[in-house]
Each structure stands twice: as C-alpha cells, then as structure tokens.
Design a protein around this motif. Structure first.
Motif, PDB file in Angstrom:
ATOM      1  N   LEU A  13       0.916  -1.393   0.039  1.00  0.00           N
ATOM      2  CA  LEU A  13      -0.016   0.105   0.023  1.00  0.00           C
ATOM      3  C   LEU A  13       0.966   1.252  -0.166  1.00  0.00           C
ATOM      4  O   LEU A  13       0.410   2.231  -0.446  1.00  0.00           O
ATOM      5  CB  LEU A  13      -0.943  -0.025   1.128  1.00  0.00           C
ATOM      6  CG  LEU A  13      -2.238  -1.119   1.128  1.00  0.00           C
ATOM      7  CD1 LEU A  13      -2.669  -1.118   2.606  1.00  0.00           C
ATOM      8  CD2 LEU A  13      -2.820  -0.878   0.182  1.00  0.00           C
ATOM      9  N   TYR A  14       2.105   1.248   0.344  1.00  0.00           N
ATOM     10  CA  TYR A  14       2.892   2.218   0.402  1.00  0.00           C
ATOM     11  C   TYR A  14       3.228   3.095  -0.712  1.00  0.00           C
ATOM     12  O   TYR A  14       3.754   2.189  -1.697  1.00  0.00           O
ATOM     13  CB  TYR A  14       4.182   1.991   0.950  1.00  0.00           C
ATOM     14  CG  TYR A  14       5.092   3.014   1.200  1.00  0.00           C
ATOM     15  CD1 TYR A  14       5.139   4.296   1.812  1.00  0.00           C
ATOM     16  CD2 TYR A  14       6.586   2.938   0.420  1.00  0.00           C
ATOM     17  CE1 TYR A  14       5.910   5.242   2.037  1.00  0.00           C
ATOM     18  CE2 TYR A  14       7.472   4.008   0.502  1.00  0.00           C
ATOM     19  CZ  TYR A  14       7.403   5.070   1.309  1.00  0.00           C
ATOM     20  OH  TYR A  14       8.065   6.222   1.246  1.00  0.00           O
ATOM     21  N   LYS A  15       2.707   4.173  -0.880  1.00  0.00           N
ATOM     22  CA  LYS A  15       3.067   4.839  -2.268  1.00  0.00           C
ATOM     23  C   LYS A  15       3.805   6.359  -1.938  1.00  0.00           C
ATOM     24  O   LYS A  15       3.146   7.167  -1.437  1.00  0.00           O
ATOM     25  CB  LYS A  15       1.861   5.139  -3.074  1.00  0.00           C
ATOM     26  CG  LYS A  15       0.962   4.083  -3.209  1.00  0.00           C
ATOM     27  CD  LYS A  15       1.041   3.589  -4.395  1.00  0.00           C
ATOM     28  CE  LYS A  15       0.245   2.236  -4.505  1.00  0.00           C
ATOM     29  NZ  LYS A  15      -0.335   1.639  -5.873  1.00  0.00           N
ATOM     30  N   LYS A  17       5.007   9.982  -2.228  1.00  0.00           N
ATOM     31  CA  LYS A  17       4.186  11.135  -2.903  1.00  0.00           C
ATOM     32  C   LYS A  17       5.044  11.779  -3.958  1.00  0.00           C
ATOM     33  O   LYS A  17       4.576  12.513  -4.994  1.00  0.00           O
ATOM     34  CB  LYS A  17       3.860  12.250  -1.848  1.00  0.00           C
ATOM     35  CG  LYS A  17       2.826  11.802  -1.103  1.00  0.00           C
ATOM     36  CD  LYS A  17       2.030  12.882  -0.191  1.00  0.00           C
ATOM     37  CE  LYS A  17       0.765  12.527   0.446  1.00  0.00           C
ATOM     38  NZ  LYS A  17       1.164  11.978   1.608  1.00  0.00           N
ATOM     39  N   GLU A  45       2.362  -3.363  -9.218  1.00  0.00           N
ATOM     40  CA  GLU A  45       1.266  -2.511  -8.781  1.00  0.00           C
ATOM     41  C   GLU A  45      -0.174  -2.499  -9.709  1.00  0.00           C
ATOM     42  O   GLU A  45      -0.853  -1.390  -9.861  1.00  0.00           O
ATOM     43  CB  GLU A  45       1.682  -0.853  -8.837  1.00  0.00           C
ATOM     44  CG  GLU A  45       2.831  -0.678  -7.876  1.00  0.00           C
ATOM     45  CD  GLU A  45       3.158   0.716  -7.629  1.00  0.00           C
ATOM     46  OE1 GLU A  45       3.340   1.467  -8.659  1.00  0.00           O
ATOM     47  OE2 GLU A  45       2.820   1.292  -6.599  1.00  0.00           O
ATOM     48  N   TYR A 141       3.973   8.698 -11.208  1.00  0.00           N
ATOM     49  CA  TYR A 141       4.554   9.047  -9.973  1.00  0.00           C
ATOM     50  C   TYR A 141       5.293  10.518 -10.257  1.00  0.00           C
ATOM     51  O   TYR A 141       5.916  10.578 -11.308  1.00  0.00           O
ATOM     52  CB  TYR A 141       5.622   8.105  -9.453  1.00  0.00           C
ATOM     53  CG  TYR A 141       4.908   7.041  -8.581  1.00  0.00           C
ATOM     54  CD1 TYR A 141       4.441   7.310  -7.313  1.00  0.00           C
ATOM     55  CD2 TYR A 141       5.139   5.685  -9.065  1.00  0.00           C
ATOM     56  CE1 TYR A 141       3.881   6.235  -6.505  1.00  0.00           C
ATOM     57  CE2 TYR A 141       4.400   4.538  -8.217  1.00  0.00           C
ATOM     58  CZ  TYR A 141       3.920   5.161  -7.179  1.00  0.00           C
ATOM     59  OH  TYR A 141       3.554   3.875  -6.350  1.00  0.00           O
ATOM     60  N   ARG A 176      -9.169   8.183  -9.072  1.00  0.00           N
ATOM     61  CA  ARG A 176      -8.925   7.578  -7.818  1.00  0.00           C
ATOM     62  C   ARG A 176      -8.551   8.353  -6.729  1.00  0.00           C
ATOM     63  O   ARG A 176      -7.877   9.417  -7.159  1.00  0.00           O
ATOM     64  CB  ARG A 176      -8.040   6.207  -8.009  1.00  0.00           C
ATOM     65  CG  ARG A 176      -6.708   6.517  -8.531  1.00  0.00           C
ATOM     66  CD  ARG A 176      -5.849   5.280  -8.672  1.00  0.00           C
ATOM     67  NE  ARG A 176      -4.612   5.439  -8.834  1.00  0.00           N
ATOM     68  CZ  ARG A 176      -3.674   4.518  -9.189  1.00  0.00           C
ATOM     69  NH1 ARG A 176      -3.712   3.032  -9.450  1.00  0.00           N
ATOM     70  NH2 ARG A 176      -2.272   4.850  -9.531  1.00  0.00           N
ATOM     71  N   GLU A 177      -8.451   7.924  -5.403  1.00  0.00           N
ATOM     72  CA  GLU A 177      -7.910   8.740  -4.427  1.00  0.00           C
ATOM     73  C   GLU A 177      -6.662   8.211  -3.832  1.00  0.00           C
ATOM     74  O   GLU A 177      -6.487   7.762  -2.928  1.00  0.00           O
ATOM     75  CB  GLU A 177      -8.936   8.663  -3.205  1.00  0.00           C
ATOM     76  CG  GLU A 177     -10.403   8.686  -3.508  1.00  0.00           C
ATOM     77  CD  GLU A 177     -10.342  10.449  -3.759  1.00  0.00           C
ATOM     78  OE1 GLU A 177      -9.898  11.266  -3.065  1.00  0.00           O
ATOM     79  OE2 GLU A 177     -11.139  10.767  -4.677  1.00  0.00           O
ATOM     80  N   GLU A 178      -5.609   8.623  -4.900  1.00  0.00           N
ATOM     81  CA  GLU A 178      -4.318   8.233  -4.363  1.00  0.00           C
ATOM     82  C   GLU A 178      -3.267   9.577  -4.428  1.00  0.00           C
ATOM     83  O   GLU A 178      -3.094  10.204  -5.500  1.00  0.00           O
ATOM     84  CB  GLU A 178      -3.563   7.290  -5.319  1.00  0.00           C
ATOM     85  CG  GLU A 178      -4.374   5.936  -4.865  1.00  0.00           C
ATOM     86  CD  GLU A 178      -3.558   4.557  -5.140  1.00  0.00           C
ATOM     87  OE1 GLU A 178      -2.227   4.671  -5.744  1.00  0.00           O
ATOM     88  OE2 GLU A 178      -3.925   3.517  -4.870  1.00  0.00           O
ATOM     89  N   SER A 179      -2.690   9.941  -3.278  1.00  0.00           N
ATOM     90  CA  SER A 179      -2.326  11.427  -3.429  1.00  0.00           C
ATOM     91  C   SER A 179      -0.968  11.366  -3.943  1.00  0.00           C
ATOM     92  O   SER A 179      -0.240  12.406  -4.404  1.00  0.00           O
ATOM     93  CB  SER A 179      -2.209  11.685  -1.851  1.00  0.00           C
ATOM     94  OG  SER A 179      -1.268  10.797  -1.202  1.00  0.00           O
ATOM     95  N   SER A 180      -0.527   9.946  -4.402  1.00  0.00           N
ATOM     96  CA  SER A 180       0.923   9.863  -5.124  1.00  0.00           C
ATOM     97  C   SER A 180       0.868  10.084  -6.518  1.00  0.00           C
ATOM     98  O   SER A 180       1.834  10.264  -7.146  1.00  0.00           O
ATOM     99  CB  SER A 180       1.528   8.546  -4.519  1.00  0.00           C
ATOM    100  OG  SER A 180       0.653   7.509  -5.007  1.00  0.00           O
ATOM    101  N   ASP A 181      -0.579   9.963  -7.039  1.00  0.00           N
ATOM    102  CA  ASP A 181      -0.675   9.996  -8.686  1.00  0.00           C
ATOM    103  C   ASP A 181      -0.142  11.299  -8.988  1.00  0.00           C
ATOM    104  O   ASP A 181      -0.559  12.317  -8.678  1.00  0.00           O
ATOM    105  CB  ASP A 181      -2.021   9.893  -8.869  1.00  0.00           C
ATOM    106  CG  ASP A 181      -2.414   8.450  -8.647  1.00  0.00           C
ATOM    107  OD1 ASP A 181      -1.704   7.445  -8.735  1.00  0.00           O
ATOM    108  OD2 ASP A 181      -3.750   8.148  -8.753  1.00  0.00           O
TER     109      ASP A 181
END
Ligand SMILES: C[S@@+](CC[C@H](N)C(=O)[O-])C[C@H]1O[C@@H](n2cnc3c(N)ncnc32)[C@H](O)[C@@H]1O
Length: 221
Positions: A13-15, A17, A45, A141, A176-181
């Motif tokens: 799960l670790y992404k 930022k 991933e 990323y 989607r809700e991924e702050s790293s995107d």
C-alpha cells in the motif's frame, strides 16, 4: 497475521508522494521486488493480471508489430514480452530495459535473456534504433523537481529512438484517491504530443481505468 504478512501488506500500500529522481523511483521497485516476492502483480502495482493484459492489449494494437524491433522501456518483470508471445505477435525482436536491477534479474529469470538494466537518458540508444518503443505503466508518479519536465524529456528521448512510433500510458486525474498519483488530463497530454512529438497522435481512453494509452506515430512536427 504474521509480522512478515503485515509488512508485505503495508509495503503493497505504501506509495511515496514524490521521487527525488528516476533512480529513487527504480529503488522503490527494487524494494517492492524483495518485500512482495511471490506476488508479481503486487510488485508491479497491478490489481491483477487481467488489468495488466487489458493495458497491454490496448497498447499493442496501436501498431502493426510484424517484423518490428520493439523496445520496452520500464519492462519490469517482463510481462509485456510474455503477453506478446502468448498472442503469437510476429514481432521481429524484443528488448526490455529497466532501471531497477532486481526487476531486470526477475525478468531474465522468468522470460529469458531479453532484458538489461539501462538508463536510457544517461546511455541513449541511437536515433531510430528501434521500430517501436513502449513505455507502459511507468509514468504516473511525480519524479524530480519538475515532474512534467522529467516526463517531457523522457518522452522526447523515446520518440527519438523509435523509427515508427511510441506508445505510452499515463494516468488521468480524478479517477482514484491516491495522493501519490502524477496525472495529466488525456486531451492535454495528446495536445502536448502533437506539439512536441508528432501531429499523428491517437488517444485511447476507452479502457475504463485510471490509465489511458497514447500512440504517437512519427511524422512531421
Ligand atoms: C509499474 S512497473 C511496470 C513494469 C511493466 N512495464 C509492466 O507493465 O508490467 C514500472 C517500472 O518502470 C521502471 N522505470 C521507471 N522509470 C524508468 C526509466 N526512466 N527507465 C527505465 N525504467 C524505468 C521501474 O523500475 C519499474 O520496474
């Protein structure tokens, strides 16, 4: 759940930022390859192999692959080669390169000696050395101080070494809700390609995913 299983789940799960540079990005995949060993799709991933294959299918169908020399940049564990072979694609040659030594070693172990560790920006290929260049599930990323600048430099370089064209994937914002995107609006990405690479651009945003596919055929700017 054991400590090791908890660690694996957390690692999956670790992404981060942002990555300081592309070597830090590759080191992240080195680490995933160790910690998530045994679950290739988690390392890469992807939620599952069906999603990966869908992306590969949409990417591969953009050009006639017959007798073409293919370069797969950011080849990871080599699954695009596996996909092409399973489809009995009649490509001329395949070469996969990746910055991550562990991913390359994993690809060689799984699919043979078609892969090498290489930084295509530091050790460039010749102009038009390949027919077709693929960059699949690599962008997405933020890399470097100016992620758009890094991405632009990479795409321009890959366009230079593909005689016929370049196919890459990117992520669309708001899906989607991924702050790293690190995302780019598909039409804006297509417009950038027309302006800086070639007017012959095909945007495929029909996958039903956060990912879209861009095919750039070489031609007059
Ligand atoms: C999510 S994996 C995707 C692997 C493969 N393309 C696939 O779809 O199965 C991203 C890979 O890109 C590699 N990578 C990132 N930036 C790169 C670069 N500039 N040159 C080569 N490989 C890169 C990483 O090391 C990692 O193995």
């Amino acid at each position: 759940m054991s400590f090791w299983q908890r660690l694996r789940r957390r690692m999956a799960l670790y992404k981060p930022k942002r990555f300081k540079d592309h070597h830090h990005y590759a080191a992240f995949f080195d680490a995933r390859h160790v910690v998530l060993a045994g679950d290739d799709m988690a390392v890469l991933e992807y939620p599952n192999e069906e999603v990966q294959q869908k992306i590969f299918r949409h990417a591969a169908e953009k050009f006639d692959l017959t007798d073409r020399a293919i370069l797969d940049v950011g080849c990871g564990l080599g699954y695009f080669k596996k996909y092409l072979d399973a489809q009995q694609a009649r490509y001329g040659s395949y070469r996969g390169v990746d910055l991550s030594a562990k991913m390359v070693a994993g690809a060689v172990k799984r699919f043979g000696p078609h892969f090498e560790q290489r930084d295509v920006l530091a050790k460039p290929f010749s102009e038009n050395e390949f027919d077709l260049v693929f960059l699949l599930s690599v962008l997405g990323y933020p890399v470097g101080e100016t992620p758009f600048g890094y991405m632009s430099a990479l795409l321009k370089e890959l366009h230079r070494i593909g005689r016929e064209g370049l196919v890459f994937t990117h992520l669309a914002p708001g899906r989607r809700e991924e702050s790293s995107d690190f995302t780019v609006v598909p039409e804006a990405m297509a417009q950038w390609c027309r302006e800086y690479l070639s007017p012959q651009v095909v945007l495929d945003d029909t996958l039903g995913l956060v990912t879209y596919v861009m095919a750039v055929r070489k031609g007059e700017k």
